[in-house]
Design a protein around this motif. Structure first.
Motif, PDB file in Angstrom:
ATOM      1  N   LEU A   1       0.803  -1.222   0.000  1.00 43.12           N
ATOM      2  CA  LEU A   1       0.000   0.000   0.000  1.00 43.12           C
ATOM      3  C   LEU A   1       0.833   1.267   0.000  1.00 43.12           C
ATOM      4  CD1 LEU A   1      -2.778   1.294   0.078  1.00 43.12           C
ATOM      5  CD2 LEU A   1      -2.789   1.023   2.562  1.00 43.12           C
ATOM      6  N   LYS A   2       1.964   1.294   0.700  1.00 43.92           N
ATOM      7  CA  LYS A   2       2.712   2.531   0.838  1.00 43.92           C
ATOM      8  C   LYS A   2       3.706   2.782  -0.291  1.00 43.92           C
ATOM      9  CE  LYS A   2       2.278   2.728   5.872  1.00 43.92           C
ATOM     10  NZ  LYS A   2       2.976   2.923   7.157  1.00 43.92           N
ATOM     11  N   SER A   3       3.779   1.885  -1.255  1.00 43.92           N
ATOM     12  CA  SER A   3       4.743   2.054  -2.340  1.00 43.92           C
ATOM     13  C   SER A   3       4.171   2.941  -3.448  1.00 43.92           C
ATOM     14  CB  SER A   3       5.121   0.691  -2.929  1.00 43.92           C
ATOM     15  OG  SER A   3       3.992   0.075  -3.505  1.00 43.92           O
ATOM     16  N   ASN A   4       5.067   3.528  -4.206  1.00 41.42           N
ATOM     17  CA  ASN A   4       4.662   4.377  -5.325  1.00 41.42           C
ATOM     18  C   ASN A   4       4.183   3.489  -6.470  1.00 41.42           C
ATOM     19  OD1 ASN A   4       5.014   6.004  -7.876  1.00 41.42           O
ATOM     20  ND2 ASN A   4       5.504   7.553  -6.354  1.00 41.42           N
ATOM     21  N   ARG A   5       3.069   3.882  -7.079  1.00 39.31           N
ATOM     22  CA  ARG A   5       2.536   3.092  -8.180  1.00 39.31           C
ATOM     23  C   ARG A   5       1.633   3.962  -9.035  1.00 39.31           C
ATOM     24  NH1 ARG A   5      -1.873  -1.187  -6.209  1.00 39.31           N
ATOM     25  NH2 ARG A   5      -2.320  -1.034  -8.436  1.00 39.31           N
ATOM     26  N   VAL A   6       1.150   3.405 -10.143  1.00 38.09           N
ATOM     27  CA  VAL A   6       0.230   4.112 -11.034  1.00 38.09           C
ATOM     28  C   VAL A   6      -1.192   3.697 -10.682  1.00 38.09           C
ATOM     29  CG1 VAL A   6      -0.507   4.463 -13.419  1.00 38.09           C
ATOM     30  CG2 VAL A   6       1.938   4.269 -12.878  1.00 38.09           C
ATOM     31  N   TRP A   7      -2.056   4.686 -10.508  1.00 37.92           N
ATOM     32  CA  TRP A   7      -3.461   4.447 -10.184  1.00 37.92           C
ATOM     33  C   TRP A   7      -4.319   4.815 -11.392  1.00 37.92           C
ATOM     34  CZ3 TRP A   7      -3.864   2.266  -5.391  1.00 37.92           C
ATOM     35  CH2 TRP A   7      -2.790   2.456  -4.526  1.00 37.92           C
ATOM     36  N   ARG A   8      -5.051   3.848 -11.919  1.00 36.86           N
ATOM     37  CA  ARG A   8      -5.892   4.067 -13.103  1.00 36.86           C
ATOM     38  C   ARG A   8      -7.352   3.792 -12.769  1.00 36.86           C
ATOM     39  NH1 ARG A   8      -1.577   1.027 -15.483  1.00 36.86           N
ATOM     40  NH2 ARG A   8      -0.281   2.334 -16.840  1.00 36.86           N
ATOM     41  N   GLY A   9      -8.237   4.554 -13.388  1.00 34.50           N
ATOM     42  CA  GLY A   9      -9.662   4.316 -13.189  1.00 34.50           C
ATOM     43  C   GLY A   9     -10.515   5.453 -13.710  1.00 34.50           C
ATOM     44  N   LYS A  10     -11.790   5.386 -13.389  1.00 35.79           N
ATOM     45  CA  LYS A  10     -12.743   6.400 -13.852  1.00 35.79           C
ATOM     46  C   LYS A  10     -12.667   7.634 -12.954  1.00 35.79           C
ATOM     47  CE  LYS A  10     -16.871   5.308 -15.293  1.00 35.79           C
ATOM     48  NZ  LYS A  10     -18.291   4.871 -15.346  1.00 35.79           N
ATOM     49  N   LEU A  11     -12.658   8.798 -13.582  1.00 34.80           N
ATOM     50  CA  LEU A  11     -12.612  10.051 -12.832  1.00 34.80           C
ATOM     51  C   LEU A  11     -14.004  10.398 -12.314  1.00 34.80           C
ATOM     52  CD1 LEU A  11     -11.015  12.544 -11.905  1.00 34.80           C
ATOM     53  CD2 LEU A  11     -11.599  13.613 -14.100  1.00 34.80           C
ATOM     54  N   GLU A  12     -14.097  10.555 -11.007  1.00 33.91           N
ATOM     55  CA  GLU A  12     -15.332  10.985 -10.367  1.00 33.91           C
ATOM     56  C   GLU A  12     -15.001  12.114  -9.400  1.00 33.91           C
ATOM     57  OE1 GLU A  12     -17.768   7.826  -8.829  1.00 33.91           O
ATOM     58  OE2 GLU A  12     -16.970   6.360 -10.256  1.00 33.91           O
ATOM     59  N   THR A  13     -15.966  12.493  -8.598  1.00 39.70           N
ATOM     60  CA  THR A  13     -15.738  13.477  -7.533  1.00 39.70           C
ATOM     61  C   THR A  13     -16.380  12.946  -6.259  1.00 39.70           C
ATOM     62  OG1 THR A  13     -17.771  14.748  -7.887  1.00 39.70           O
ATOM     63  CG2 THR A  13     -15.837  15.365  -9.215  1.00 39.70           C
ATOM     64  N   VAL A  14     -16.050  13.572  -5.143  1.00 41.16           N
ATOM     65  CA  VAL A  14     -16.667  13.172  -3.880  1.00 41.16           C
ATOM     66  C   VAL A  14     -18.183  13.323  -3.952  1.00 41.16           C
ATOM     67  CG1 VAL A  14     -16.842  13.748  -1.417  1.00 41.16           C
ATOM     68  CG2 VAL A  14     -14.597  13.666  -2.531  1.00 41.16           C
ATOM     69  N   GLY A  15     -18.644  14.267  -4.759  1.00 44.46           N
ATOM     70  CA  GLY A  15     -20.085  14.480  -4.890  1.00 44.46           C
ATOM     71  C   GLY A  15     -20.785  13.527  -5.822  1.00 44.46           C
ATOM     72  N   THR A  16     -20.044  12.775  -6.646  1.00 39.33           N
ATOM     73  CA  THR A  16     -20.688  11.873  -7.612  1.00 39.33           C
ATOM     74  C   THR A  16     -20.438  10.397  -7.338  1.00 39.33           C
ATOM     75  OG1 THR A  16     -18.791  11.954  -9.142  1.00 39.33           O
ATOM     76  CG2 THR A  16     -20.525  13.626  -9.418  1.00 39.33           C
ATOM     77  N   VAL A  17     -19.601  10.073  -6.358  1.00 42.23           N
ATOM     78  CA  VAL A  17     -19.326   8.665  -6.087  1.00 42.23           C
ATOM     79  C   VAL A  17     -20.584   7.967  -5.564  1.00 42.23           C
ATOM     80  CG1 VAL A  17     -16.871   8.986  -5.644  1.00 42.23           C
ATOM     81  CG2 VAL A  17     -18.512   9.214  -3.762  1.00 42.23           C
ATOM     82  N   ILE A  18     -20.566   6.649  -5.623  1.00 44.18           N
ATOM     83  CA  ILE A  18     -21.708   5.863  -5.179  1.00 44.18           C
ATOM     84  C   ILE A  18     -21.927   6.025  -3.677  1.00 44.18           C
ATOM     85  CG2 ILE A  18     -20.322   3.784  -4.737  1.00 44.18           C
ATOM     86  CD1 ILE A  18     -22.668   2.156  -5.915  1.00 44.18           C
ATOM     87  N   PHE A  19     -23.211   5.971  -3.275  1.00 40.26           N
ATOM     88  CA  PHE A  19     -23.596   6.076  -1.859  1.00 40.26           C
ATOM     89  C   PHE A  19     -23.079   7.375  -1.234  1.00 40.26           C
ATOM     90  CE2 PHE A  19     -22.919   1.326  -2.363  1.00 40.26           C
ATOM     91  CZ  PHE A  19     -24.235   1.091  -2.720  1.00 40.26           C
ATOM     92  N   HIS A  20     -23.583   8.472  -1.729  1.00 31.61           N
ATOM     93  CA  HIS A  20     -23.087   9.792  -1.348  1.00 31.61           C
ATOM     94  C   HIS A  20     -23.109  10.019   0.159  1.00 31.61           C
ATOM     95  CE1 HIS A  20     -23.686  14.111  -0.451  1.00 31.61           C
ATOM     96  NE2 HIS A  20     -22.769  14.301  -1.380  1.00 31.61           N
ATOM     97  N   ASN A  21     -24.255   9.837   0.810  1.00 27.83           N
ATOM     98  CA  ASN A  21     -24.364  10.147   2.237  1.00 27.83           C
ATOM     99  C   ASN A  21     -23.474   9.245   3.087  1.00 27.83           C
ATOM    100  OD1 ASN A  21     -26.221  12.133   1.648  1.00 27.83           O
ATOM    101  ND2 ASN A  21     -28.001  10.833   2.017  1.00 27.83           N
ATOM    102  N   THR A  22     -23.452   7.955   2.746  1.00 28.26           N
ATOM    103  CA  THR A  22     -22.617   7.022   3.501  1.00 28.26           C
ATOM    104  C   THR A  22     -21.140   7.349   3.312  1.00 28.26           C
ATOM    105  OG1 THR A  22     -24.306   5.335   3.108  1.00 28.26           O
ATOM    106  CG2 THR A  22     -22.189   4.581   3.952  1.00 28.26           C
ATOM    107  N   THR A  23     -20.774   7.767   2.091  1.00 29.21           N
ATOM    108  CA  THR A  23     -19.383   8.146   1.828  1.00 29.21           C
ATOM    109  C   THR A  23     -18.986   9.371   2.633  1.00 29.21           C
ATOM    110  OG1 THR A  23     -19.485   7.231  -0.406  1.00 29.21           O
ATOM    111  CG2 THR A  23     -17.758   8.844   0.037  1.00 29.21           C
ATOM    112  N   GLN A  24     -19.866  10.336   2.713  1.00 26.17           N
ATOM    113  CA  GLN A  24     -19.577  11.525   3.522  1.00 26.17           C
ATOM    114  C   GLN A  24     -19.321  11.145   4.974  1.00 26.17           C
ATOM    115  OE1 GLN A  24     -19.410  14.992   2.955  1.00 26.17           O
ATOM    116  NE2 GLN A  24     -19.216  14.472   0.801  1.00 26.17           N
ATOM    117  N   GLU A  25     -20.108  10.236   5.495  1.00 26.30           N
ATOM    118  CA  GLU A  25     -19.929   9.802   6.882  1.00 26.30           C
ATOM    119  C   GLU A  25     -18.604   9.065   7.045  1.00 26.30           C
ATOM    120  OE1 GLU A  25     -22.221   7.016  10.227  1.00 26.30           O
ATOM    121  OE2 GLU A  25     -23.150   7.459   8.279  1.00 26.30           O
ATOM    122  N   GLY A  26     -18.269   8.195   6.071  1.00 26.34           N
ATOM    123  CA  GLY A  26     -17.020   7.449   6.158  1.00 26.34           C
ATOM    124  C   GLY A  26     -15.801   8.345   6.084  1.00 26.34           C
ATOM    125  N   LEU A  27     -15.838   9.350   5.208  1.00 26.26           N
ATOM    126  CA  LEU A  27     -14.720  10.293   5.098  1.00 26.26           C
ATOM    127  C   LEU A  27     -14.573  11.111   6.378  1.00 26.26           C
ATOM    128  CD1 LEU A  27     -15.259  11.585   1.437  1.00 26.26           C
ATOM    129  CD2 LEU A  27     -13.552   9.934   2.236  1.00 26.26           C
TER     130      LEU A  27
END
Length: 236
Positions: free
Chosen positions: A155-181
């Motif tokens: 986990l702590k090593s440097n690497r390339v992260w690839r995936g779909k660009l989203e935002t904190v406001g558009t990720v799945i399960f918005h309210n639950t994500t806000q609580e988790g963050l």
């Protein structure tokens, strides 16, 4: 036998109600009132077919977006400098395939600490699926990484992260994500970019057959709706 003068003394009553024969042209004396209500009662199967088309249209619209994303080629490269400055490459928008290089900014990671401030990793669990969020050292609070397949061993090593660009406001399960963050003391501004590493074009291309089946069912439902004849409005 009544005379003509006697008949003139009676008041004639005429039924002025609007009655029309059924649209099938029968002349057996059976009449129905015109109107939307009576038409709906005569076409229950039409309503069912319309409902089927609406359901599959919603599914097909989602599939179409995933099809488009699945056909993307090389990802757009994001730089740490741009992210820290609050910018994205020209033309980049939510839903694009992107990548960035960096090392996770995490603390002590154990099953007991994940989801708390000490780990710097947020966890959001819904429907037996866990979503993990963490920052990168190179981008600070200006970017979050989301993983759904568990945390990488290195986990702590440097690497390339690839995936779909989203935002904190558009990720799945918005309210639950806000609580988790919040529980993990991670940034919660809805404009912060998030790279969803669980959705890559390569992964979506593996399930294209399932998407094709959904689109096929949608086309069949539309054909079923158009092919079947329905009783028209009376008087039309």
């Amino acid at each position: 036998m009544h005379s003509a003068s006697d008949l003139l003394g009676y008041t004639a009553y005429v039924d002025t109600r609007d009655k029309r024969p059924l649209s099938d042209g029968r002349e057996d004396g059976h009449y129905e009132q015109r109107g939307l209500g009576s038409w709906l009662r005569r076409n229950p199967w039409l309503l069912m077919r319309l409902f089927t088309v609406i359901v599959f249209s919603f599914a097909a619209s989602t599939v179409a977006a995933n099809f488009s994303y699945g056909l993307e080629g090389k990802p757009t490269v994001l730089s740490a400098e741009q992210i820290r400055a609050g910018k994205l490459p020209a033309g980049t928008q939510v839903g694009d395939y992107v990548e960035i290089s960096g090392s996770p900014d995490v603390g002590k990671v154990t099953p007991e600490t994940v989801g708390r401030p000490g780990s710097k990793i947020a966890i959001v669990s819904r429907y037996e699926t866990s979503y993990f969020y963490f920052r990168l050292n190179e981008t600070g609070d200006n970017l979050l990484i989301q993983t759904t397949q568990g945390l990488p061993k290195d986990l702590k090593s440097n690497r390339v992260w690839r995936g779909k660009l989203e935002t904190v406001g558009t990720v799945i399960f918005h309210n639950t994500t806000q609580e988790g963050l919040k529980n993990a003391a991670l940034p919660r501004d809805e404009s912060i970019p998030v790279i969803n590493t669980g959705e890559t074009p390569e992964y979506l291309r593996k399930i294209f057959p399932a998407y094709s089946a959904i689109i096929g069912l949608w086309l069949l439902s539309v054909a079923w709706l158009v092919w079947k004849k329905n009783k028209p409005f009376l008087g039309l």
